[in-house]
Design an enzyme around this catalytic site. Sequence first.
Site, PDB file in Angstrom:
ATOM      1  N   GLY A  13      12.516  29.999  14.599  1.00 21.60           N
ATOM      2  CA  GLY A  13      13.036  31.092  15.434  1.00 21.60           C
ATOM      3  C   GLY A  13      14.294  31.178  15.665  1.00 21.60           C
ATOM      4  O   GLY A  13      15.239  30.792  14.735  1.00 21.60           O
ATOM      5  N   ARG A  90      13.684  25.205  32.912  1.00 18.89           N
ATOM      6  CA  ARG A  90      13.362  24.702  31.837  1.00 18.89           C
ATOM      7  C   ARG A  90      11.894  23.842  32.176  1.00 18.89           C
ATOM      8  O   ARG A  90      11.275  23.438  31.231  1.00 18.89           O
ATOM      9  CB  ARG A  90      14.521  23.629  31.405  1.00 18.89           C
ATOM     10  CG  ARG A  90      15.631  24.281  30.628  1.00 18.89           C
ATOM     11  CD  ARG A  90      16.624  23.082  30.345  1.00 18.89           C
ATOM     12  NE  ARG A  90      17.795  23.800  29.505  1.00 18.89           N
ATOM     13  CZ  ARG A  90      19.017  24.073  30.382  1.00 18.89           C
ATOM     14  NH1 ARG A  90      19.078  23.867  31.577  1.00 18.89           N
ATOM     15  NH2 ARG A  90      19.904  24.691  29.582  1.00 18.89           N
ATOM     16  N   PRO A 123      11.826  21.890  27.852  1.00 19.34           N
ATOM     17  CA  PRO A 123      12.919  20.981  28.356  1.00 19.34           C
ATOM     18  C   PRO A 123      13.178  19.780  27.512  1.00 19.34           C
ATOM     19  O   PRO A 123      12.247  18.786  27.191  1.00 19.34           O
ATOM     20  CB  PRO A 123      12.426  20.765  29.768  1.00 19.34           C
ATOM     21  CG  PRO A 123      11.251  20.520  29.746  1.00 19.34           C
ATOM     22  CD  PRO A 123      10.569  21.646  28.647  1.00 19.34           C
ATOM     23  N   ASP A 150      26.278  21.202  26.424  1.00 19.68           N
ATOM     24  CA  ASP A 150      26.906  21.259  27.905  1.00 19.68           C
ATOM     25  C   ASP A 150      28.337  20.496  27.827  1.00 19.68           C
ATOM     26  O   ASP A 150      29.162  21.113  28.550  1.00 19.68           O
ATOM     27  CB  ASP A 150      25.883  20.462  28.881  1.00 19.68           C
ATOM     28  CG  ASP A 150      24.568  20.958  28.757  1.00 19.68           C
ATOM     29  OD1 ASP A 150      24.282  21.931  29.399  1.00 19.68           O
ATOM     30  OD2 ASP A 150      23.638  20.240  28.011  1.00 19.68           O
ATOM     31  N   SER A 152      30.328  20.441  25.408  1.00 22.14           N
ATOM     32  CA  SER A 152      31.027  21.235  24.727  1.00 22.14           C
ATOM     33  C   SER A 152      31.551  22.455  25.613  1.00 22.14           C
ATOM     34  O   SER A 152      32.512  22.976  25.340  1.00 22.14           O
ATOM     35  CB  SER A 152      30.483  21.926  23.389  1.00 22.14           C
ATOM     36  OG  SER A 152      31.313  22.793  22.723  1.00 22.14           O
ATOM     37  N   ARG A 153      30.450  23.187  26.172  1.00 24.13           N
ATOM     38  CA  ARG A 153      30.816  24.195  27.113  1.00 24.13           C
ATOM     39  C   ARG A 153      31.927  23.700  28.351  1.00 24.13           C
ATOM     40  O   ARG A 153      32.825  24.562  28.413  1.00 24.13           O
ATOM     41  CB  ARG A 153      29.467  24.442  27.794  1.00 24.13           C
ATOM     42  CG  ARG A 153      28.542  25.158  27.114  1.00 24.13           C
ATOM     43  CD  ARG A 153      27.173  25.204  27.734  1.00 24.13           C
ATOM     44  NE  ARG A 153      26.127  26.179  27.156  1.00 24.13           N
ATOM     45  CZ  ARG A 153      24.922  25.895  27.103  1.00 24.13           C
ATOM     46  NH1 ARG A 153      24.512  24.913  27.815  1.00 24.13           N
ATOM     47  NH2 ARG A 153      24.185  26.745  26.318  1.00 24.13           N
ATOM     48  N   HIS A 177      19.419  17.315  30.642  1.00 27.05           N
ATOM     49  CA  HIS A 177      20.137  18.593  30.336  1.00 27.05           C
ATOM     50  C   HIS A 177      19.452  19.758  31.255  1.00 27.05           C
ATOM     51  O   HIS A 177      18.375  20.212  30.819  1.00 27.05           O
ATOM     52  CB  HIS A 177      19.744  18.790  28.745  1.00 27.05           C
ATOM     53  CG  HIS A 177      20.011  20.026  28.194  1.00 27.05           C
ATOM     54  ND1 HIS A 177      21.293  20.618  28.215  1.00 27.05           N
ATOM     55  CD2 HIS A 177      19.147  20.925  27.775  1.00 27.05           C
ATOM     56  CE1 HIS A 177      21.014  21.841  27.536  1.00 27.05           C
ATOM     57  NE2 HIS A 177      19.891  22.066  27.549  1.00 27.05           N
ATOM     58  N   THR A 232      19.784  31.506  23.918  1.00 20.17           N
ATOM     59  CA  THR A 232      20.855  30.747  23.352  1.00 20.17           C
ATOM     60  C   THR A 232      20.580  30.136  21.982  1.00 20.17           C
ATOM     61  O   THR A 232      19.312  29.665  21.651  1.00 20.17           O
ATOM     62  CB  THR A 232      21.462  29.448  24.227  1.00 20.17           C
ATOM     63  OG1 THR A 232      20.167  28.514  24.273  1.00 20.17           O
ATOM     64  CG2 THR A 232      21.543  29.822  25.492  1.00 20.17           C
TER      65      THR A 232
END
Length: 316
Positions: A13, A90, A123, A150, A152-153, A177, A232
């Site tokens: 996907g 999630r 999740p 997260d 990295s964000r 997460h 995402t």
Amino acid sequence: MNRNSKLTVVGAGAVGSSVAYAAMIRGSARHIALYDIAAEKTEAEVLDLAHGSQFTGGTDIVGSSDIEVARDSDIVVITAGAKQKPGQSRRELADTNARITRTLMEQLLSVAPEAVYVIVTNPCDPMAMVAQEFSGLPANQVFSSGTTLDTSRLRWLLADRADVSRTSVHAHIVGEHGDSEFALWSTASIGTVPILEWTRDGQKVFTRESLDALTDEVRGAAYKVIQGKGATNYAIGLSSARIVEAVLGAQNAVLNVAPVLSDFQGIDGVALSVPCIVGEDGAFPIRETPFSDDELTKLQDSAETLREVVDGLSAG
């Protein structure tokens, strides 16, 4: 790149194909295999990637709806599962994806018993717990991608506001997460400067309130992307490729992934993201990681949140 290394990505996907694409253009592995039960979709994704292989390094890619394509993998990244819908937590995905994860692990262990397994399917932390318990593999060998993305964000947001390179920002998102994740502000810095002491033009850039707002922004980032485009995929593809490189390159890199913890700050049996050394044998939590009293409470609360999710999963 290890010249004989093999990565299998499970799921063709948006996320799985992005992991394969990122790994291919970064040269994360010598051989990449894409596995999905949707044969036509898998073939199409592999053809699309292979057609551009002239413009990448020495990586080759194959794909199949036959689990044999994963045989003798060094690392397996599992992305297959029900898709997260706009506005959906999630945790609401947990039961369906737990069943999928158990089925996949049974199949994968028959062809790649020595592989390191990275769980991306959301999740992802409960799914890592399901996969590790079902497989019986040691905790270091089965872990979720956790808060690597997260983190990295967060570093991107901090670097943008401080006007510095992202590589100069040292800050970590840990815990689940998901909604109970949090930042380790007590040790965050830009270069050697504590985050709250960073100035620009003589003025402090951050306050505790602005840092808390940034944490909220990180926490909601995936929901915002999903609302706008349905999934995402690019950033999780890149962060997954980074984890693959740490394992296949025996880099012993510090990444915030989530193995099932054992006596970590009093936490047992829960997959939570903490700074880990990630190398050829998988992920090993850094037990010396300092936490303030408030951060330790948040970590324990996050563990309880995940424990409730896993305890609520059906056994089948």
